[in-house]
Design a protein around this motif. Sequence first.
Motif, short mmCIF file in Angstrom:
data_model
loop_
_atom_site.label_atom_id
_atom_site.label_comp_id
_atom_site.label_asym_id
_atom_site.label_seq_id
_atom_site.Cartn_x
_atom_site.Cartn_y
_atom_site.Cartn_z
N UNK A 72 2.40 9.65 13.09
CA UNK A 72 2.02 9.33 11.89
C UNK A 72 3.27 10.00 11.05
N UNK A 73 4.07 8.93 10.56
CA UNK A 73 5.43 9.33 9.81
C UNK A 73 5.41 8.27 8.92
N UNK A 74 5.25 8.19 7.44
CA UNK A 74 5.09 6.96 6.72
C UNK A 74 6.31 6.19 6.60
N UNK A 75 7.48 6.86 6.90
CA UNK A 75 8.42 6.20 6.62
C UNK A 75 9.43 5.95 7.93
N UNK A 76 8.73 5.82 9.07
CA UNK A 76 9.64 6.04 10.18
C UNK A 76 10.04 4.56 10.65
N UNK A 77 9.16 3.74 10.31
CA UNK A 77 10.02 2.13 10.71
C UNK A 77 10.88 1.92 9.86
N UNK A 78 10.88 2.23 8.35
CA UNK A 78 11.93 1.80 7.49
C UNK A 78 13.04 2.76 7.78
N UNK A 79 13.02 3.98 7.75
CA UNK A 79 14.23 4.70 8.12
C UNK A 79 14.87 4.44 9.26
N UNK A 80 13.93 4.26 10.42
CA UNK A 80 14.74 3.61 11.72
C UNK A 80 15.47 2.28 11.39
N UNK A 81 15.00 1.61 10.72
CA UNK A 81 15.64 0.10 10.47
C UNK A 81 16.95 0.49 9.70
N UNK B 116 9.74 -4.49 4.57
CA UNK B 116 9.75 -4.79 3.11
C UNK B 116 9.19 -3.37 2.40
N UNK B 117 9.67 -2.95 1.40
CA UNK B 117 9.33 -1.70 0.55
C UNK B 117 8.59 -2.18 -0.65
N UNK B 118 7.52 -1.28 -1.18
CA UNK B 118 6.56 -1.61 -2.26
C UNK B 118 7.27 -2.09 -3.40
N UNK C 166 -1.26 6.34 7.71
CA UNK C 166 -2.45 6.65 7.77
C UNK C 166 -2.75 6.90 6.10
N UNK C 167 -3.81 6.24 5.62
CA UNK C 167 -4.23 6.47 4.15
C UNK C 167 -5.06 7.28 3.93
N UNK C 168 -6.30 7.41 4.84
CA UNK C 168 -7.45 8.14 4.50
C UNK C 168 -7.62 9.27 5.64
N UNK D 93 0.85 -1.14 0.04
CA UNK D 93 0.02 -0.12 -0.05
C UNK D 93 0.91 1.15 -0.01
N UNK D 94 0.28 2.30 -0.61
CA UNK D 94 1.03 3.52 -0.94
C UNK D 94 -0.08 4.53 -0.87
N UNK D 95 0.37 5.81 -0.72
CA UNK D 95 -0.69 6.87 -0.60
C UNK D 95 -1.27 7.21 -2.17
N UNK D 96 -0.36 6.68 -3.11
CA UNK D 96 -1.10 6.64 -4.47
C UNK D 96 -2.04 5.55 -4.72
N UNK D 97 -1.67 4.47 -4.15
CA UNK D 97 -2.37 3.11 -4.12
C UNK D 97 -2.60 2.63 -2.75
N UNK D 98 -3.75 3.04 -1.99
CA UNK D 98 -3.84 2.48 -0.75
C UNK D 98 -4.26 0.96 -0.54
N UNK D 99 -4.70 0.36 -1.54
CA UNK D 99 -5.26 -0.75 -1.68
C UNK D 99 -6.04 -1.35 -0.61
N UNK D 100 -6.96 -0.38 -0.38
CA UNK D 100 -8.44 -0.72 0.49
C UNK D 100 -7.98 -0.25 1.87
#
Length: 717
Positions: free
Chosen positions: A170-179, A195-197, A158-160, A130-137
């Motif tokens: 609410x930081x879209x990349x926090x988990x990944x950047x922290x890793x 894992x990234x999109x 959050x996507x909506x 899921x991304x902001x461009x395509x939240x996939x529901x």
Amino acid sequence: MRATPSSAFQLPDRLAAKADPKLIADDERHFAAIAASLEESIAEITDRLDAARKAPGGTGQAAADRDREIHRLTGRLGALRRFGLDLCLGRTVTTEGETVYIGRLGLTDGDGRRLLLDWRSPAAEPFFGATHADPMGLASRRRYRWTRGRVSDYWEEVFTAEGLENHAALDDQSAFIASLGAGRSERMRDVLGTIQTDQDAVIRAGASGTLVVDGGPGTGKTVVALHRAAYLLYSDPRVGHHKGGVLFVGPHQPYLAYVADVLPSLGEEGVQTCTVRDLQPEGEDAPDEADPAVAALKLGADMVKAIEPAVRRYERPPVAELAVETHWGEVEIGADDWADAFDAAGLGTPHNEAREQIWDELVAIIAEKHDEDEIDEDLLRRSLARDRDLVKAFDKAWPVIEPTDLVAALWAVPDFLRMCAPWLDEDQIALLYREDPKAWTTADLPLLDAARHRLGDPEASRLARRREAEIASERETIGRVVGDLLEAEDDNEGAMIMLKGADLQDALVHYEDLEAAEADPLAGPFAHVIVDEAQELTDAEWQMLLRRCPSRSFTIVGDRAQARHGFTESWNERLERIGLNHVRLAALSINYRTPEEVMAEAEQVIRTAIPDANVPVSIRSSGVPVQYGSTWELDAILDGWLAEHAEGTACVISADPLEDDESARVRTLTPVLAKGLEFDLVVLLDPQHFGGGIEGAVDRYVAMTRATQKLVILTGA
């Protein structure tokens, strides 16, 4: 730290806002259910495993089924015991309000309620894709960081607009950047939760045909390759363990040691992992070929073609007639009989294994030459096996051949090599001559592999003959015992009739006690093969892998810019030339690992040799510029870094590596052995000594891009 004895959360004081019960109460309840279900599942599987181990072994299919069930239960139990609540990666909330928890494994409670959805399930795809461009529901996605079995942090995406309520951090990349900023260890850490999109799309691609994953340093190629192995075993019925399974091929042993924990952490214990040199027993001690010209000849596409004519010279039926004495009289076998027997060798049957087919046909031909209505075949076989002239003629016409002897003969006998490889000129034949033809190098491994494939295991042929003799002897003994019983007993007609039955007598043979050839776990065939750092493989090495994957289902991971000996073709051209068609290309272009400060200087190095190199774009900055200095500063730099950093690993990369540092946190490697690995601190020692041309530039580029935090380049004064 904020935690209660029964809480699954142990958040530091600085994350007090995230400990609000309104944010974590649902998780607490769900984690409690997971803990209870885990306890029940472990107890249940332990009981089932104990029962399976105590069950009779059986024979044939029953024994195979029992072994498979024990293997399956053992793997499942190991996976459940390896993790606790940290089986859970995160959760998603759909726009319809459904909450789904994603796990390393699927898990249900005693009532059948799904507690964890396996990450490989199609329904779990939005968690990764899921991304902001395509939240996939999805309305929101939460990822957890686990430390010693407790949640030490979590991140919400959050996507909506509706999803903004009751969320924190609410930081879209926090988990990944922290890793990315976390310190590295001697083993690749678990990255499943981040894992990234773009990576997930490649992981979930279908297994048909050949998928090439092309990406520069730090793009996550290895992450994709490992997770793809686990995904295909779970999702594709054509790939599962009972259909051939997956072979994962890495560039060298330090790499395999580095990634050793990843597949078990994904719930897969059965993937075979190796390097190309592991595919042959001689590879363990074989040095690299010192002469580049010899290496080029042996590793080219043509040299393995010499194996077929070499073997054919040992498959020539006799032309002279031979008198054979049997219990029923003497018969003559001539050239036509030998030719008919040799024609019985099945197409594609390895040479050594075909001996049994030829011998069986020869026995049948001799049996037909007798006029008797019925001939005892077992007696005839024993009679022929003792006929020295017949056995000698057969062994000379179709001998058992050791693969090592066949290849050694090519290097030791110029006339033999000239006949088997007529495309070689006299200078090349002289170049390949060896006083000690069995002083194997890595360049010999593809030829040894081709020879073993064409010849088959000579020991298997010997064991088959020995096994046949032992079975015949045991049957003869059982027959005598049954005969004695029949003569001694006259009051149990039913039992006597059963004893006369051939099926019952055959069941009395102890087949399980007979010696059998030990299977080579790397021989294949495999349903799918994954190759990392594939840009380095030669044509002959590719043939080693193609033999192990008849389905031609491959995942090929590499970077043309990291090919030490150059890679001027496209992936399509290279792979079609070696026999792989239906090639799909997936590109990874984002460098998640290497800071932009390091990548900027590494890019200059590689573009001097390969102007069109596919250099990925770094997404983060460490704020630490590349440091330059003199070699005498090495000890001070390492000591200072170790004192400043309680965690993490460092590596000194040089053309001639030093002895390993006493600290387990500092490695010393060559550029070749550093490939595929990553370290917090990388120190290049005299990189000008790595060599010139493309090879030297690639080695410097590879070495520089191993750094995740800091790069230091030291040169002699």
